[in-house]
Design an enzyme around this catalytic site. Structure first.
Site, PDB file in Angstrom:
ATOM      1  N   SER A 291       0.848  -1.196   0.000  1.00 27.42           N
ATOM      2  CA  SER A 291       0.000   0.000   0.000  1.00 27.42           C
ATOM      3  C   SER A 291       0.880   1.242   0.000  1.00 27.42           C
ATOM      4  CB  SER A 291      -0.876   0.002   1.258  1.00 27.42           C
ATOM      5  OG  SER A 291      -1.564   1.232   1.396  1.00 27.42           O
TER       6      SER A 291
ATOM      7  N   TYR B 107      -3.010  -1.268  10.250  1.00 29.48           N
ATOM      8  CA  TYR B 107      -2.950  -1.443   8.788  1.00 29.48           C
ATOM      9  C   TYR B 107      -1.565  -1.068   8.258  1.00 29.48           C
ATOM     10  CZ  TYR B 107      -4.270  -1.108   3.851  1.00 29.48           C
ATOM     11  OH  TYR B 107      -4.337  -1.276   2.487  1.00 29.48           O
TER      12      TYR B 107
HETATM   13  N1  NAD Z   1      -8.348  -0.291  -2.491  1.00 25.67           N
HETATM   14  C1  NAD Z   1      -7.371   0.471  -2.026  1.00 25.67           C
HETATM   15  O1  NAD Z   1      -7.519   1.701  -1.903  1.00 25.67           O
HETATM   16  C2  NAD Z   1      -6.046  -0.131  -1.664  1.00 25.67           C
HETATM   17  C3  NAD Z   1      -4.958   0.739  -1.486  1.00 25.67           C
HETATM   18  C4  NAD Z   1      -3.729   0.215  -1.161  1.00 25.67           C
HETATM   19  C5  NAD Z   1      -3.583  -1.150  -1.005  1.00 25.67           C
HETATM   20  N2  NAD Z   1      -4.648  -1.963  -1.178  1.00 25.67           N
HETATM   21  C6  NAD Z   1      -4.433  -3.397  -0.986  1.00 25.67           C
HETATM   22  O2  NAD Z   1      -4.747  -4.091  -2.175  1.00 25.67           O
HETATM   23  C7  NAD Z   1      -5.185  -5.415  -1.849  1.00 25.67           C
HETATM   24  C8  NAD Z   1      -6.516  -5.653  -2.534  1.00 25.67           C
HETATM   25  O3  NAD Z   1      -7.459  -4.739  -1.996  1.00 25.67           O
HETATM   26  P1  NAD Z   1      -8.842  -4.397  -2.721  1.00 25.67           P
HETATM   27  O4  NAD Z   1      -9.055  -2.956  -2.531  1.00 25.67           O
HETATM   28  O5  NAD Z   1      -8.872  -4.994  -4.057  1.00 25.67           O
HETATM   29  O6  NAD Z   1      -9.829  -5.143  -1.700  1.00 25.67           O
HETATM   30  P2  NAD Z   1     -11.141  -6.039  -1.933  1.00 25.67           P
HETATM   31  O7  NAD Z   1     -11.823  -6.107  -0.628  1.00 25.67           O
HETATM   32  O8  NAD Z   1     -11.888  -5.554  -3.125  1.00 25.67           O
HETATM   33  O9  NAD Z   1     -10.485  -7.464  -2.286  1.00 25.67           O
HETATM   34  C9  NAD Z   1      -9.770  -8.178  -1.305  1.00 25.67           C
HETATM   35  C10 NAD Z   1     -10.011  -9.660  -1.493  1.00 25.67           C
HETATM   36  O10 NAD Z   1      -9.313 -10.360  -0.456  1.00 25.67           O
HETATM   37  C11 NAD Z   1     -10.163 -11.385   0.031  1.00 25.67           C
HETATM   38  N3  NAD Z   1      -9.789 -11.702   1.415  1.00 25.67           N
HETATM   39  C12 NAD Z   1      -9.786 -10.871   2.482  1.00 25.67           C
HETATM   40  N4  NAD Z   1      -9.399 -11.526   3.583  1.00 25.67           N
HETATM   41  C13 NAD Z   1      -9.171 -12.808   3.204  1.00 25.67           C
HETATM   42  C14 NAD Z   1      -8.740 -13.979   3.891  1.00 25.67           C
HETATM   43  N5  NAD Z   1      -8.490 -13.968   5.217  1.00 25.67           N
HETATM   44  N6  NAD Z   1      -8.585 -15.114   3.187  1.00 25.67           N
HETATM   45  C15 NAD Z   1      -8.841 -15.153   1.852  1.00 25.67           C
HETATM   46  N7  NAD Z   1      -9.252 -14.083   1.154  1.00 25.67           N
HETATM   47  C16 NAD Z   1      -9.414 -12.925   1.823  1.00 25.67           C
HETATM   48  C17 NAD Z   1     -11.569 -10.807  -0.064  1.00 25.67           C
HETATM   49  O11 NAD Z   1     -12.558 -11.819  -0.053  1.00 25.67           O
HETATM   50  C18 NAD Z   1     -11.498 -10.039  -1.378  1.00 25.67           C
HETATM   51  O12 NAD Z   1     -11.879 -10.838  -2.479  1.00 25.67           O
HETATM   52  C19 NAD Z   1      -5.240  -5.475  -0.314  1.00 25.67           C
HETATM   53  O13 NAD Z   1      -4.059  -6.053   0.160  1.00 25.67           O
HETATM   54  C20 NAD Z   1      -5.314  -4.017   0.083  1.00 25.67           C
HETATM   55  O14 NAD Z   1      -4.810  -3.795   1.376  1.00 25.67           O
HETATM   56  C21 NAD Z   1      -5.887  -1.504  -1.510  1.00 25.67           C
END
Ligand code: NAD
Length: 244
Positions: free
Chosen positions: A132, A145
Site C-alpha cells: 500500500s 494497517y
Molecule cells: N483499495 C485500495 O484503496 C487499496 C490501497 C492500497 C492497497 N490496497 C491493498 O490491495 C489489496 C486488494 O485490496 P482491494 O481494494 O482490491 O480489496 P477487496 O476487498 O476488493 O479485495 C480483497 C479480497 O481479499 C479477500 N480476502 C480478504 N481476507 C481474506 C482472507 N483472510 N482469506 C482469503 N481471502 C481474503 C476478499 O474476499 C477479497 O476478495 C489489499 O491487500 C489491500 O490492502 C488496496
C-alpha cells in the site's frame, strides 16, 4: 507465451486481485484464485480454477498447494492481493483486532509464499505482493494497517535475496487509494480520518482514485519477462500520493 504459464492470485475475487485475474487471463495465463469468497467467479472459464479458503489458515493454504501439485507441474507467478482495511486509534485497536489485521494482511503472505515455494521453485517465477502507499507513510488511526503493510516490504525484500538463487523474483506493488469494494466499505458510514472519499482523492497528485486495472497493469508487468531484472523492488503506483 511459448507455454501456458500458471499464476496463483490470492484475493482474486474482488478489486485489485480480480482485475489482475482478468488481465492475466487475457494475456493467456492459466489462473488459480484463492479467496475466502469465490462468489464473483461463477462464470468459470476452463483456464480459471478457484479455491475457497481463509488465507490466514496455514493448513488450508498448504492443502491447496498440495492439491494443485497434482494438476500443475509448476507455478510461474504468485500474486498476493488478499487484504482488509482497518481504522482505529491505538486504544480502540484491541489485541484481537491487531492480530486479525496483521494475520490477514501480512502473515497470510508469508504462508502463501511458503506453501507456493515448491511449485515456484520448479522453473523459477515471480511473486508480486500487494502492499500500500500506507506502507511508506504514517496515517493516524491506521497503525495496525500501516504496520501490516510496511511488513510486506520487509518480507518481500528478504525473500528477494533468499529466493534469487532459485530464479524467483519477489517484488512489491504499493497502490494509492483505488476504487474497490474495500475502499467503498471504508467510507460506507461517511467520512473517516482522511475525510470524505473526495478528500482522499484530492490527496493524490492526480486528484482522483485509481482504478483496479491501473494496479493490475504493473502487477502483470512484474509477473512477466519484461521485468526479468527486477527483484526486491517496491513499485509505487499511487497517483502521486507519496510525492508531496
Ligand atoms: N483499495 C485500495 O484503496 C487499496 C490501497 C492500497 C492497497 N490496497 C491493498 O490491495 C489489496 C486488494 O485490496 P482491494 O481494494 O482490491 O480489496 P477487496 O476487498 O476488493 O479485495 C480483497 C479480497 O481479499 C479477500 N480476502 C480478504 N481476507 C481474506 C482472507 N483472510 N482469506 C482469503 N481471502 C481474503 C476478499 O474476499 C477479497 O476478495 C489489499 O491487500 C489491500 O490492502 C488496496
Amino acid at each position: 507465451m511459448a507455454h501456458t504459464s500458471t499464476a496463483v492470485v490470492t484475493g482474486g475475487n474482488s478489486g485489485i486481485g480480480r482485475a489482475t485475474v482478468e488481465l492475466l487471463l487475457t494475456q493467456g495465463w492459466k489462473v488459480v484464485v484463492i479467496d475466502r469468497d469465490i462468489s464473483n467467479l461463477d462464470a468459470v472459464r476452463p483456464e480459471l480454477t478457484a479455491y475457497q479458503a481463509d488465507a490466514r489458515d496455514p493448513a488450508a493454504v498448504e492443502n491447496i498447494f498440495t492439491e494443485l501439485a497434482g494438476s500443475v507441474d509448476r507455478v510461474d507467478a504468485l500474486v498476493n492481493a488478499v487484504g482488509i482495511e482497518y481504522v482505529g486509534t491505538l486504544e480502540e485497536t484491541s489485541p484481537d483486532e491487531w492480530h486479525r489485521v496483521v494475520d490477514t494482511n501480512l502473515t497470510s503472505y508469508y504462508l502463501l509464499c511458503r506453501a507456493a515455494l515448491p511449485l515456484l521453485r520448479q522453473r523459477g517465477g515471480a511473486v508480486v505482493n500487494v502492499a500500500s502507499q500506507l506502507s511508506l507513510v504514517g496515517t493516524a488511526r491506521f497503525s495496525a494497517y500501516t504496520a501490516s503493510k510496511a511488513g510486506i516490504i520487509g518480507l518481500s525484500r528478504s525473500l528477494a535475496l533468499e529466493l534469487a538463487p532459485h530464479g524467483i523474483r519477489v517484488n512489491v506493488v504499493c497502490p494509492g487509494a483505488v476504487d474497490t469494494p474495500l475502499l467503498q466499505r471504508q467510507f460506507a458510514d461517511g467520512p473517516g480520518p482522511q475525510g470524505s472519499l473526495d478528500d482522499l482523492a484530492a490527496m493524490h497528485a492526480l486528484r482522483r482514485l485509481g482504478e483496479p486495472a491501473e494496479i493490475a497493469a504493473p502487477i502483470g508487468f512484474l509477473c512477466g519477462p519484461g521485468s526479468s531484472f527486477m527483484t526486491g523492488s517496491v513499485v509505487v503506483v499511487d497517483g502521486g500520493y507519496t510525492s508531496w
